[in-house]
Scaffold this active site. Structure first.
Site, PDB file in Angstrom:
ATOM      1  N   GLN A 260       0.821  -1.207   0.000  1.00 56.42           N
ATOM      2  CA  GLN A 260       0.000   0.000   0.000  1.00 56.42           C
ATOM      3  C   GLN A 260       0.854   1.255   0.000  1.00 56.42           C
ATOM      4  O   GLN A 260       0.448   2.300  -0.509  1.00 56.42           O
ATOM      5  CB  GLN A 260      -0.940  -0.012   1.203  1.00 56.42           C
ATOM      6  CG  GLN A 260      -2.037  -1.050   1.103  1.00 56.42           C
ATOM      7  CD  GLN A 260      -2.842  -0.931  -0.185  1.00 56.42           C
ATOM      8  OE1 GLN A 260      -3.457   0.089  -0.469  1.00 56.42           O
ATOM      9  NE2 GLN A 260      -2.835  -1.989  -0.996  1.00 56.42           N
ATOM     10  N   HIS A 263       1.735   3.091  -3.460  1.00 51.08           N
ATOM     11  CA  HIS A 263       0.733   3.781  -4.269  1.00 51.08           C
ATOM     12  C   HIS A 263       1.072   5.246  -4.511  1.00 51.08           C
ATOM     13  O   HIS A 263       1.031   5.735  -5.634  1.00 51.08           O
ATOM     14  CB  HIS A 263      -0.641   3.699  -3.592  1.00 51.08           C
ATOM     15  CG  HIS A 263      -1.399   2.465  -3.924  1.00 51.08           C
ATOM     16  ND1 HIS A 263      -1.901   2.211  -5.177  1.00 51.08           N
ATOM     17  CD2 HIS A 263      -1.744   1.396  -3.167  1.00 51.08           C
ATOM     18  CE1 HIS A 263      -2.524   1.042  -5.179  1.00 51.08           C
ATOM     19  NE2 HIS A 263      -2.443   0.527  -3.974  1.00 51.08           N
ATOM     20  N   GLU A 327      -9.239   2.789   5.116  1.00 48.58           N
ATOM     21  CA  GLU A 327      -9.736   2.360   3.801  1.00 48.58           C
ATOM     22  C   GLU A 327      -9.692   0.838   3.712  1.00 48.58           C
ATOM     23  O   GLU A 327     -10.686   0.183   3.409  1.00 48.58           O
ATOM     24  CB  GLU A 327      -8.878   2.980   2.704  1.00 48.58           C
ATOM     25  CG  GLU A 327      -9.269   2.527   1.301  1.00 48.58           C
ATOM     26  CD  GLU A 327      -8.252   2.915   0.261  1.00 48.58           C
ATOM     27  OE1 GLU A 327      -8.605   2.905  -0.938  1.00 48.58           O
ATOM     28  OE2 GLU A 327      -7.089   3.210   0.606  1.00 48.58           O
ATOM     29  N   HIS A 328      -8.519   0.266   3.944  1.00 50.05           N
ATOM     30  CA  HIS A 328      -8.346  -1.183   3.970  1.00 50.05           C
ATOM     31  C   HIS A 328      -8.024  -1.614   5.406  1.00 50.05           C
ATOM     32  O   HIS A 328      -7.102  -1.071   6.002  1.00 50.05           O
ATOM     33  CB  HIS A 328      -7.186  -1.633   3.074  1.00 50.05           C
ATOM     34  CG  HIS A 328      -7.313  -1.195   1.639  1.00 50.05           C
ATOM     35  ND1 HIS A 328      -6.658  -0.079   1.151  1.00 50.05           N
ATOM     36  CD2 HIS A 328      -8.014  -1.718   0.603  1.00 50.05           C
ATOM     37  CE1 HIS A 328      -6.945   0.052  -0.145  1.00 50.05           C
ATOM     38  NE2 HIS A 328      -7.769  -0.916  -0.496  1.00 50.05           N
ATOM     39  N   ASP A 361      -7.869  -5.593  -4.871  1.00 47.31           N
ATOM     40  CA  ASP A 361      -7.560  -4.563  -5.861  1.00 47.31           C
ATOM     41  C   ASP A 361      -7.840  -5.037  -7.286  1.00 47.31           C
ATOM     42  O   ASP A 361      -8.106  -4.220  -8.171  1.00 47.31           O
ATOM     43  CB  ASP A 361      -6.082  -4.163  -5.764  1.00 47.31           C
ATOM     44  CG  ASP A 361      -5.817  -3.193  -4.617  1.00 47.31           C
ATOM     45  OD1 ASP A 361      -6.793  -2.654  -4.057  1.00 47.31           O
ATOM     46  OD2 ASP A 361      -4.650  -2.988  -4.285  1.00 47.31           O
ATOM     47  N   HIS A 420     -50.836  22.090   4.056  1.00 49.86           N
ATOM     48  CA  HIS A 420     -50.804  20.630   4.204  1.00 49.86           C
ATOM     49  C   HIS A 420     -52.155  20.140   4.739  1.00 49.86           C
ATOM     50  O   HIS A 420     -52.744  19.186   4.224  1.00 49.86           O
ATOM     51  CB  HIS A 420     -49.699  20.212   5.188  1.00 49.86           C
ATOM     52  CG  HIS A 420     -48.319  20.218   4.604  1.00 49.86           C
ATOM     53  ND1 HIS A 420     -47.748  21.334   4.072  1.00 49.86           N
ATOM     54  CD2 HIS A 420     -47.396  19.223   4.489  1.00 49.86           C
ATOM     55  CE1 HIS A 420     -46.526  21.049   3.641  1.00 49.86           C
ATOM     56  NE2 HIS A 420     -46.294  19.769   3.874  1.00 49.86           N
TER      57      HIS A 420
END
Length: 435
Positions: A260, A263, A327-328, A361, A420
């Protein structure tokens, strides 16, 4: 390497220090990015295609002859794709389709009682724009993760944008997913084009896809400017948090952290464990494995703002993880399936030692477009429902309205909404034939 990653003992930290530990890397040039993106969006709105040509020349150093990729280039792209990649794409497409088809929601067709009937119906978003980032390698997986659910949802118009030159693998992936309109434009200018539309690039109802800080900022600005254009989520740099027990494999953990970290220089990776000896082994493994990796320079930058945290026990590991909302989330523990109950905030969860994030992924079938920067506490990963609209339907008979009229009138009076109340009273006055 020791200067990059140090072991942090959670229970020796103050509350203020703990909050600092769980902070993401902050971009020092965020104000500059906002201003630049605002300028780009304004130019695309006013100049249309000409702005796209100009910015492509400035940012991508390419003078385009045309913005749209020809049908022939899309069709011929498979001639330049290796068989190994074609086979891998087939596996990925098959699995992603299976998982997203299973996400179709059942219709709700409910009689509240004999005289009140309610429905829940689903319609696809008419037009969607898919943004595929460009980097040092073609991101074909992102094409699949966006295009497949769009097709399953039934979106009538699916267009794709990606910075030039678009790799043949990306064009081929688009072709396999049935995308016929592909535009070689990237960055904030692509998002602006999808939002406003130009002579060449059609306007869409919703924009999907990850990207750099400029793309993310453009999506946020477009969604604020144009209320009839939606975005999937404000996705930022990739991140992973690993919870590990004493039985975890240190070399596996190190490889996952590094996978990771490669990235983006603003990515972040965390290990949380109660076993200090495991933590030390992981640091040694990182030193071994990093030496052979191609993105060494990016990874070393990421490790400077990454963390290895030692908690008092496994339950505290999950408490810390839920505060971070990764995220993960990887749970590399014995009986990992039984530990899901402790997870409150996470984009996607990977259980056990044999479930690398790389699987999600690419080919497992789950979607890899996920909430980052702590937004997993309110956002979900991309799924079929993101490409759909849900509508409710209600039908009342005369008796059905009469039976609930007193409740409507009482609440209308409370909220001082006379119109109403009148909309009900007028109908009641015509019901003299109902006993």
């Amino acid at each position: 390497m020791k200067s990059f990653l140090k072991i942090i003992y959670w229970n020796s930290c103050s509350i203020e220090k703990r909050n600092q530990i769980l902070c993401r890397p902050i971009s020092s040039d965020s104000a500059i990015i906002k201003n630049k993106v605002n300028t780009i969006i304004t130019d695309v709105k006013n100049l249309g295609d000409q702005a796209l040509y100009n910015y492509t020349n400035i940012f991508d150093h390419i003078k385009l002859n045309t913005i749209q990729v020809s049908a022939k280039d899309i069709e011929d792209s498979e001639l330049y794709v290796a068989e190994e990649i074609k086979n891998a794409l087939k596996i990925a497409i098959s699995n992603i389709k299976k998982f997203h088809i299973a996400q179709k929601t059942p219709k709700i067709n409910l009689n509240i009682n004999n005289d009140v009937h309610c429905q829940h119906i689903v319609r696809p978003i008419e037009s969607v724009g898919l943004y595929i980032p460009s980097g040092s390698a073609p991101l074909v997986s992102t094409v699949l993760m966006l295009a497949i659910p769009a097709r399953i949802a039934g979106c009538k118009k699916i267009i794709m944008c990606s910075p030039p030159p678009i790799a043949n693998e990306v064009l081929y992936a688009g072709k396999l997913c049935g995308i016929k309109e592909i535009f070689q434009v990237g960055g904030a200018q692509a998002i602006a084009a999808l939002g406003f539309g130009t002579k060449t690039v059609p306007r869409v109802d919703k924009i999907f896809g990850p990207g750099n800080a400029y793309v993310t900022e453009a999506k946020l600005q477009i969604s604020n400017i144009l209320y009839n254009v939606g975005i999937d989520m404000p996705a930022g740099p990739s991140e992973v948090l690993i919870i590990a027990d004493s039985n975890a494999n240190a070399s596996f953990i190190a490889s996952d952290l590094l996978s990771q970290a490669e990235h983006d220089s603003r990515s972040q990776v965390l290990l949380i464990t109660y076993d200090v000896n495991l933590a030390k082994k992981v640091l040694i493994e990182i030193q071994k494995q990093i030496k052979t990796l191609l993105r060494y320079s990016i990874i070393t930058k990421v490790l400077k703002h990454s963390k290895v945290i030692v908690a008092k026990d496994l339950l505290e590991c999950f408490t810390i993880s839920n505060l971070y909302a990764p995220e993960h989330l990887m749970i590399q523990c014995c009986h990992s399936q039984n530990l899901i109950k402790y997870v409150v905030n996470a984009g996607s969860i990977f259980l056990g030692s044999w479930s690398p994030v790389a699987g999600g992924d690419y080919v497992v079938g789950t979607n890899h477009v996920l909430p980052t920067y702590g937004s997993a506490n309110v956002y979900s990963g991309l799924s079929l429902v993101d490409f759909q609209k849900r509508m409710t339907v209600q039908k009342l008979s005369k008796i059905g309205l009469k039976n609930i009229s007193n409740a409507i009138i009482s609440l209308s009076k409370l909220e001082k909404l006379d119109a109403h109340k009148n909309s009900v009273m007028i109908r009641l006055s015509s019901l003299s034939d109902i006993v």
